[in-house]
Design a protein around this motif. Structure first.
Motif, PDB file in Angstrom:
ATOM      1  N   ARG A 137      -4.149  -0.571  -2.735  1.00 36.52           N
ATOM      2  CA  ARG A 137      -2.936  -0.031  -3.369  1.00 36.52           C
ATOM      3  C   ARG A 137      -3.297   1.048  -4.400  1.00 36.52           C
ATOM      4  O   ARG A 137      -2.634   2.079  -4.495  1.00 36.52           O
ATOM      5  CB  ARG A 137      -2.184  -1.187  -4.047  1.00 36.52           C
ATOM      6  N   VAL A 188       0.831  -1.209   0.000  1.00 36.32           N
ATOM      7  CA  VAL A 188       0.000   0.000   0.000  1.00 36.32           C
ATOM      8  C   VAL A 188       0.865   1.258   0.000  1.00 36.32           C
ATOM      9  O   VAL A 188       0.541   2.258  -0.646  1.00 36.32           O
ATOM     10  CB  VAL A 188      -0.963  -0.003   1.210  1.00 36.32           C
ATOM     11  N   ALA A 233      -4.517   4.239  -2.554  1.00 33.68           N
ATOM     12  CA  ALA A 233      -3.529   4.913  -1.704  1.00 33.68           C
ATOM     13  C   ALA A 233      -2.948   6.180  -2.331  1.00 33.68           C
ATOM     14  O   ALA A 233      -2.523   7.084  -1.630  1.00 33.68           O
ATOM     15  CB  ALA A 233      -2.397   3.947  -1.345  1.00 33.68           C
ATOM     16  N   VAL A 259      -1.902   6.911   5.824  1.00 30.88           N
ATOM     17  CA  VAL A 259      -2.317   6.625   4.442  1.00 30.88           C
ATOM     18  C   VAL A 259      -2.597   5.132   4.280  1.00 30.88           C
ATOM     19  O   VAL A 259      -3.606   4.719   3.699  1.00 30.88           O
ATOM     20  CB  VAL A 259      -1.233   7.079   3.430  1.00 30.88           C
ATOM     21  N   VAL A 260      -1.698   4.302   4.812  1.00 33.56           N
ATOM     22  CA  VAL A 260      -1.846   2.845   4.690  1.00 33.56           C
ATOM     23  C   VAL A 260      -3.122   2.385   5.404  1.00 33.56           C
ATOM     24  O   VAL A 260      -3.935   1.637   4.838  1.00 33.56           O
ATOM     25  CB  VAL A 260      -0.603   2.112   5.250  1.00 33.56           C
ATOM     26  N   SER A 309      -6.293   3.608   3.530  1.00 32.04           N
ATOM     27  CA  SER A 309      -6.502   2.877   2.271  1.00 32.04           C
ATOM     28  C   SER A 309      -7.029   1.471   2.534  1.00 32.04           C
ATOM     29  O   SER A 309      -7.942   0.994   1.851  1.00 32.04           O
ATOM     30  CB  SER A 309      -5.193   2.810   1.476  1.00 32.04           C
TER      31      SER A 309
END
Length: 248
Positions: free
Chosen positions: A157, A101, A160, A120-121, A124
């Protein structure tokens, strides 16, 4: 995104003929039609995946927010961040779940610190409906997940890098019914946030997940409109014959 009179050639063979479609920001657009009709070819023109095929030639115009994506000045790496792609077979990188990710945001410079990247990870993976299942094993390899989880990881992914459009090429064809239902739920959840274009050979799936449907046949766009109209009141005989199972 708007496509106007898009034709695609592989060498001397014409795969798509003069296709024009508008992709709406807040809707899911399904591309349906028999095998070899040009659905995936058209999908790949939307983020220039056909550039990877030496014999491919694209004519016509495709614009993202009014910008010609085939213009010489267009940065293809940037374009593919704005127009993400999820493939038929889940294809996680041979890295950890976290790194799968984090990869996109890292190369595009979207997080300035470890804490920001962690956020962010997590965000997502939450949007992809996967966080609760993997939050305690982010360092495990992405390829160790089940097929359905791998596909949701690939969606995480794509999400992200905060794309505007997500392209999905038969994202459920390699999955079992339970995993397919989860992907469909996920599409319903994220549809207001991204423009989504999905190629599917499963007409029930197109009817369930999309608001607009385009029917392709022999490289041409036969009909494009509201999904409910295409399935209950198609204007074209070829559309009706395909939907009622006369061919396909």
């Amino acid at each position: 995104m708007t496509a106007r009179n898009v034709s695609v050639f592989y060498g001397a063979k014409q795969a798509l003929d003069q296709v024009s479609i508008d992709v709406n920001q807040d809707k899911v657009t399904a591309l349906i039609g028999p095998s070899g009709c040009g659905k995936s070819t058209f999908l790949r023109t939307l983020n220039r995946m056909n550039d990877t095929i030496p014999s491919a030639r694209v004519e016509g115009e495709i614009a993202l927010d009014g910008e010609d994506i085939y213009a010489p000045a267009m940065d293809v790496v940037q374009l593919r961040a704005r127009v993400g792609m999820v493939f038929q077979k889940p294809n996680p990188f041979p890295k950890s779940i976290y790194e799968n990710v984090a990869y996109g945001p890292r190369i595009h410079g979207l997080a300035s610190s470890k804490a920001e990247m962690d956020q962010v990870v997590e965000q997502s993976l939450r949007r992809a409906g996967l966080w609760e299942e993997v939050k305690d094993r982010l360092s495990d390899t992405g390829t160790a997940l089940s097929g359905g989880q791998q596909q949701r990881l690939c969606i995480a992914r794509a999400i992200a890098v905060d794309p505007e459009v997500i392209l999905m090429d038969e994202p459920c064809s390699a999955l079992d019914p339970i995993a397919t239902a989860k992907i469909e739920e996920l599409i319903a959840e994220i549809k207001g946030r991204y423009a989504i274009v999905i190629v599917t050979h499963n007409m029930q799936q197109a009817a369930r997940v999309s608001q607009r449907t385009a029917f392709f046949h022999l490289g041409s766009l036969v009909e494009y409109g509201e999904t409910s109209d295409i399935f209950t009141n198609p204007r074209e005989v070829r559309t009706k014959d395909y939907i009622t199972g006369r061919y396909g």
